[in-house]
Scaffold this active site. Structure first.
Site, PDB file in Angstrom:
ATOM      1  N   GLY A   1      35.340   7.747 -23.614  1.00  0.00           N
ATOM      2  CA  GLY A   1      36.377   6.890 -23.052  1.00  0.00           C
ATOM      3  C   GLY A   1      37.776   7.372 -23.419  1.00  0.00           C
TER       4      GLY A   1
ATOM      5  N   ASN B   1      26.996  -1.241 -30.885  1.00  0.00           N
ATOM      6  CA  ASN B   1      28.138  -0.481 -31.369  1.00  0.00           C
ATOM      7  C   ASN B   1      29.423  -1.208 -31.026  1.00  0.00           C
ATOM      8  OD1 ASN B   1      30.146   1.056 -29.438  1.00  0.00           O
ATOM      9  ND2 ASN B   1      28.190   0.894 -28.355  1.00  0.00           N
TER      10      ASN B   1
ATOM     11  N   GLY C   1      35.066   0.880 -30.022  1.00  0.00           N
ATOM     12  CA  GLY C   1      36.381   0.414 -29.580  1.00  0.00           C
ATOM     13  C   GLY C   1      37.263   1.509 -29.021  1.00  0.00           C
TER      14      GLY C   1
ATOM     15  N   CYS D   1      34.136  -2.428 -21.031  1.00  0.00           N
ATOM     16  CA  CYS D   1      33.964  -2.204 -22.469  1.00  0.00           C
ATOM     17  C   CYS D   1      34.041  -3.533 -23.223  1.00  0.00           C
ATOM     18  CB  CYS D   1      35.019  -1.257 -23.015  1.00  0.00           C
ATOM     19  SG  CYS D   1      34.817  -1.021 -24.802  1.00  0.00           S
TER      20      CYS D   1
ATOM     21  N   THR E   1      27.127  -1.802 -21.822  1.00  0.00           N
ATOM     22  CA  THR E   1      26.332  -2.494 -22.838  1.00  0.00           C
ATOM     23  C   THR E   1      26.377  -4.010 -22.673  1.00  0.00           C
ATOM     24  OG1 THR E   1      28.257  -2.413 -24.300  1.00  0.00           O
ATOM     25  CG2 THR E   1      26.602  -0.682 -24.552  1.00  0.00           C
TER      26      THR E   1
ATOM     27  N   GLY F   1      19.048   2.322 -21.410  1.00  0.00           N
ATOM     28  CA  GLY F   1      17.793   2.508 -22.128  1.00  0.00           C
ATOM     29  C   GLY F   1      16.874   3.577 -21.592  1.00  0.00           C
TER      30      GLY F   1
END
Lengths: 303, 258, 303, 258
Positions: C46, C69, C72, C130, C193, C244
Site C-alpha cells: 500500500g 494484522n 496500518g 483498509c 480483510t 485465504g
C-alpha cells in the site's frame, strides 16, 4: 469457588454459559453426557409459526476451523412444540429458552405470543439473522428499520425476557444493536453465522444445496469478538457473546470484550460435554486471578 | 442405548490394501453395549484441516477381547491422519450412535447381507449378531476387483459368502444385483450397506420382489446426535436425521425413485 | 498445457495469479525462492501520498486458520517509491501493480496521478477498504456514495487499468461493486480483510496495538467465495478474487465462483514459493478436466 | 545471503529439562551458509492451532557433520508439536533469515556474550564463529536457577563461561548485570540475547559504560522476509522489521529508554 451467576436483562442464570440454538437440539440429545441442568441456559432450536421442512441435503460443509450450514430452520412449528416438546423439557431445571424465527412480523408476533403463555419458558431469543431462509430471517437483521419493526412488535406481545440475536453480515452492527435496544429488547446476542459458501472444485458445484450458508466455528471468533466489543460499548443492555467459543479461554475473551454471558455452539459437535469444561474453566480462571464474580471481568479489557 | 465419550487405546492399526485400514481399539473397562449398524464419531487430532468428528460404522465388537473394530477407508486428510496412528495411541470416540439394524421377524429365515466397498463394514458385526441369535446369515459382497474385497476370512467364519467383482477376478462377474443367488433362492430379508447406487439397485430389486429390505445410509454429519439436523435424508415423513433416526432405514420409509 | 492468460479490464496477464498487496513486499523479498517474473502480477504494498510510520507493535495475532494484522499502511510515500523503489522493480518482467491508499479523495487522486506517469506500472489497485487506518481507508469502501466519490475522482486522474479493492465489512458488497463499476473502475478485487479482534485472556489486554485489525487466511475463504459469487453476478467488469487461497484447488474455487483472476496473500507467509505451485496446479486441473483455457471455468459453477 | 526453502531430516530431538528441546537437523546436500544471529522459520505440521511458521534462532551449525542445531523452548502447541517429532522425520524450514551479529572491530579484543534463558541459543553459534576468527569470546549466562542453564558443556568448549543465577545455585547470585566481571574487566563489545528486561539492563550498562553493544530481538513474525511489516520495532530511523533489518540491532540505533 467464584460467583458465576449473572442476570441477563431480568433472566437470572446460575452461570453465564448457554448453548446456541440449532447446536444443542432440545437438550435431551446431550443428556447422556452430563447433567444438562448444570448449563446456565439452553436455547432450543429455531421455532417458527408453522412447520418447516428446511432445506434439502447437503446442508453442511466443513471449512478451515469451522463449518457452513444451511439447515433452514427445520422444525415442526410452535404448536407442535407446545404440545409435544414443551411437556418433555419444561422439567429441566435450568433456563429453557426458545429461539423464535419468522418470515414476516406477524409470524414472529404470533409465535412469541404463544410461547409467552408457557410458564417454564422464561425467555426467547428472537432470531432476526438467519442467513438460510428466503424470506425474513436475516432481512430483518440487516437494517435498523427492519430490526426495529420486528422487535417493537414482538415486544408488545411478549412480556418476559426478550433477547435479540443479531446478524454479523452488516456494515455497522452497533447501529442495529441500538435500534434493537430502542425497540425494547432486554438483551442482544451475537454473532449469528457469517454468510459463506463452499465449492467442490472436482464436481464444479456448490457443496450446499442452497449455494450459500452460515459460517460458524473458531474461524469466526475474531469477527465475533470485534462485534461484541463494538456493541457492548454502544448499548446499555447486556450482551450475550457467541462465535467459535471452544473452551473457557475463548469464553473469557468474550467476557473481557463486554459479553455478560456466552453461548456455545459448534463446539458441542466436537465435544458434547464441552459446556461443563467451559463452566469449570471459567471458575478456575476467576479463582486463579482472584476475582470473586464473573461480573468483575465483563468488559474489563484493559486498553 | 446410553451414549458415551470415551478414550480408547489402539491395539492394532493395519493397512488393508492401499485404501483401507482396520483399527482395533480396547479399553480398561468393558466397552458399552453396541447394536450392529450403529456407528461412532471419531475425533481426529493433529490434523489442521479436520475440524469435525468423523462418523465410522462399527465393524465388529469382540466381547472376549473387549475390542472394537473400525474398518476405515482412507479418503481425506482426516482418515489419512487416522492411518498414521500407532498401537498404544489413544482415540477419542462418541459411541454408540444411531439406531442400528432391526432384528428379523421369526419367519424371516433366509437373510442376505449385501455389501459393497467399505460398506461391508457393519455387515460383519450384523452377521455375527444374527448368527448368535440362531439365524444363518448369508453375505453377498461386491467389489471392482478381487483385490478390493475386504476381510473375506472374517466373513467366511460367520456364514456363506457370495462374491461379485466387476472384472470377474473373483466370484460372479458383474454387480451384486446380477448375482444368481437373487434368482435361485427365496430371500426373506435383505440388509445392505455400500455405495448409494448399489443400495438403490438392491432396494429396487427388493421392492420389486417384495423382500423386506434395510439399508444403512451415509451422509455428511456434524453432531451425530440428531441436534444439528445437517445429515437429513428424505423420508415419507419428511426430513429425518441419518445420524439419529438412521443410519439404518427400511426402504419402504424412503422416497427413493426405485 | 492450457492457456492461462487472462485480461483484467485491459491488463493482459500471462496467468491469473497475482500476489496480494502487503503480503509480497515489492517482490524482491521473494526473489530467492523463484523467478518472480513468472507470477501473473505483483501488487506491491500500500502506497500513500505521504510517508506513514504505520501502527505500533504488536501488529499481528495468529488466529484459528488465519491471522489478524494492523500494519496500518506503513510506507515511505509515493515520491520515495518513484525515486528509490520503482527504478529497482520496473525491470521485473511481469505486471507490477501499485496498491494506492489515502486518507481523503485528494490524496488518492494525487498519488494515482504520480503513478500514472510511471510507464512500467500498467495498473493500480485502489484500496478503499483498509480496516487499519483512522481516516479514509475502509470509510470509503463501506458506502456506495463514498466508493463512488473516490473512484470517479481517481478515474479522471488515472488513465491506465484501475482495479478497486472492496471491503467485506459491508451489508451488501454487490451494491458497492456496482457503484464502483459505474464510477469507471476496470475491475474490482475482493475481499480485503474482515475486521476482527484478538484478546490475551491472561494479560486481559487486546493482542493488537490498535485493538482491532484485519483478518486473513483460510478462515475467511468461505466469506470471500460468497462475496465473489455475489459480485460477479452483479457487475460486468472482471472480478479478482482473494481471501485465504492456499493452493490451486482454492484458486479454482474462486474461478468457478466468478473470479477472472486471483490474488495470493497470507499463503506467501507459510510457503514463499506457493504462487508457482498454484500456477502449475491450475494448469494440471485444466488439462485433467480437458479445458483449453482458464477462461472456460470462470463463473462455470453448476447450480 | 541466499534464502532457501528446505526439508531437513531430524537426527536428534532431545529434551533439555522439561521446558526445552535441542533438535539436530541434517541434509543430503551441504547446508547453506548461515551467519551467527540469523534464524530459521519452521513450518509446524499436524498442529490444528498453529497456522504461521515459527521463527527459531540458529543455535549451532556443525560443518563437519552438516548439522543445524535448534534450541527450542516449548511454550505453545506449535513448539509442543515440534517436541513430539522423531528422528527421521522431516522438518520444513526457510533459512537463513535476518542479518546476524556483526563482526567485532579489530581493536575490540574483549568480547562478552550475555545470554538469558533460551536466548543463549544464538550465542553458541556466535562464540564458535568468533573463536574461528581468532577472538576469545567470553560467555555470561544467566538463569533463575542452575537447572535452567542450557548447553553449559557446549559453551565451555568454546570459551570462558561466567554464570549468574537468581537463587545463587550456580555462579554468582543475582542477574547478569550484577556479575563482577562487568566491573573487574574492560569489555570492548557486548553481544546479548535473552528476555527483553535483561537485554535492556545490559544495554543500559553498556551505554553508560560506553561499550559497543548488539542485542538480538524477538518479535511475533508472519513472513520472516521483511514483506508483511508485522514484526517491527522502534528505531531512530522509524519502524524497522526485526525479521529482515534485525533480529540483531546495535543499541545505539534503538529508542529504548535506558
Amino acid at each position: 469457588m467464584a460467583d458465576l451467576s449473572v442476570n441477563i436483562g431480568g433472566l437470572q442464570m446460575q452461570n453465564p454459559v448457554m448453548t446456541a440454538s440449532g447446536t444443542f437440539g432440545y437438550g435431551e440429545e446431550y443428556a447422556d453426557f452430563m447433567d444438562i441442568s448444570k448449563i446456565g441456559g439452553i436455547i432450543v432450536k429455531g421455532t417458527t409459526l408453522n412447520h418447516r421442512e428446511g432445506n434439502p441435503y447437503p446442508r453442511m460443509a466443513e471449512t478451515p476451523s469451522g463449518m457452513l450450514n444451511c439447515v433452514g430452520l427445520q422444525n415442526k412449528g410452535v404448536d407442535y412444540f407446545i404440545e409435544h416438546i414443551y411437556p418433555r423439557i419444561r422439567g429441566i431445571k435450568t433456563n429453557m429458552i426458545v429461539n423464535v424465527s419468522g418470515a414476516c412480523v406477524d409470524d414472529y408476533v404470533a409465535t412469541a405470543e404463544k410461547i409467552n403463555a408457557l410458564e417454564d419458558i422464561p425467555a426467547i431469543e428472537l432470531n432476526i439473522s438467519c442467513p438460510n431462509v428466503k424470506q425474513g430471517g436475516m432481512a430483518f437483521g440487516t437494517t435498523c428499520a427492519g430490526a426495529e419493526s420486528v422487535v417493537s412488535a414482538v415486544r408488545k406481545a411478549y412480556k418476559k425476557v426478550l433477547i435479540v440475536k443479531l446478524s454479523p453480515n452488516v456494515t455497522n452492527i452497533a447501529e442495529i444493536a441500538k435500534s434493537v435496544e430502542a425497540a425494547g429488547a432486554d438483551s442482544v446476542s451475537l454473532i449469528n453465522t457469517l454468510m459463506g459458501m463452499a465449492i467442490d472444485a472436482e464436481r464444479m458445484t456448490p457443496v450446499l444445496s442452497t449455494i450459500t450458508g452460515g459460517l460458524s466455528g473458531p474461524c469466526v471468533k475474531p469477527v465475533a469478538l470485534r462485534m461484541v466489543w463494538q456493541v457492548s460499548k454502544a448499548v446499555k443492555i447486556p450482551v450475550v457473546g457467541l462465535g467459535g467459543i471452544m473452551n473457557a479461554t475463548d469464553a473469557i475473551e468474550f467476557f473481557l470484550a463486554g459479553a455478560s454471558a456466552i453461548e456455545v455452539g459448534t463446539a458441542n459437535f466436537i465435544d458434547p460435554a464441552v459446556t461443563m469444561k467451559i463452566i469449570s474453566g471459567i471458575n478456575d480462571y476467576l479463582d486463579r486471578k482472584g476475582f470473586k464474580s464473573v461480573k468483575e471481568i465483563v468488559g474489563a479489557l484493559m486498553v | 442405548m446410553k451414549k458415551h465419550i470415551v478414550d480408547l487405546k489402539i491395539v492394532a492399526n493395519d493397512k488393508l490394501g492401499d485404501k483401507h485400514i482396520l483399527m482395533k481399539l480396547t479399553s480398561d473397562v468393558p466397552l458399552p453395549e453396541m447394536r450392529p449398524g450403529q456407528f461412532v464419531e471419531v475425533r481426529v487430532d493433529h490434523s489442521a484441516s479436520t475440524f469435525l468428528r468423523r462418523p465410522i460404522s462399527i465393524n465388529y465388537v469382540d466381547k472376549e477381547k473387549n475390542e472394537l473394530w473400525l474398518l476405515i477407508q482412507v479418503v481425506g486428510e482426516g482418515t489419512r491422519q487416522l492411518a498414521t496412528m500407532e498401537v498404544g495411541d489413544k482415540l477419542n470416540l462418541v459411541l454408540p450412535l444411531g439406531n442400528g439394524f432391526s432384528d428379523p421377524q421369526p419367519q424371516q429365515k433366509t437373510l442376505l447381507l449385501i455389501g459393497g466397498g467399505v460398506g461391508v463394514a457393519p455387515l460383519l458385526q450384523l452377521g455375527n449378531y444374527l448368527k448368535q441369535k440362531g439365524f444363518q446369515p448369508m453375505f453377498l459382497l461386491g467389489a471392482r476387483t478381487h483385490k478390493d474385497l475386504l476381510l473375506m476370512h472374517e466373513f467366511e467364519k460367520v456364514g456363506r459368502v457370495l462374491v461379485t467383482t466387476e472384472d470377474g477376478t473373483a466370484g460372479e462377474k458383474g454387480f451384486v444385483t446380477n448375482h444368481s443367488i437373487l434368482t435361485t433362492e427365496k430371500i426373506d430379508k435383505i440388509y445392505s450397506c455400500g455405495p448409494t447406487p448399489m443400495m438403490k439397485a438392491v432396494a429396487s430389486f427388493a421392492s420389486k420382489s417384495g423382500i423386506d429390505c434395510e439399508v444403512s445410509l451415509e451422509n455428511k454429519m456434524a453432531c451425530g446426535l440428531g441436534a444439528c439436523l445437517c445429515c437429513v435424508t428424505e423420508t415419507k415423513e419428511g426430513h429425518k436425521c441419518v445420524c439419529s433416526d438412521g443410519p439404518v432405514f427400511n426402504i419402504k420409509d424412503l422416497t427413493w425413485q426405485i
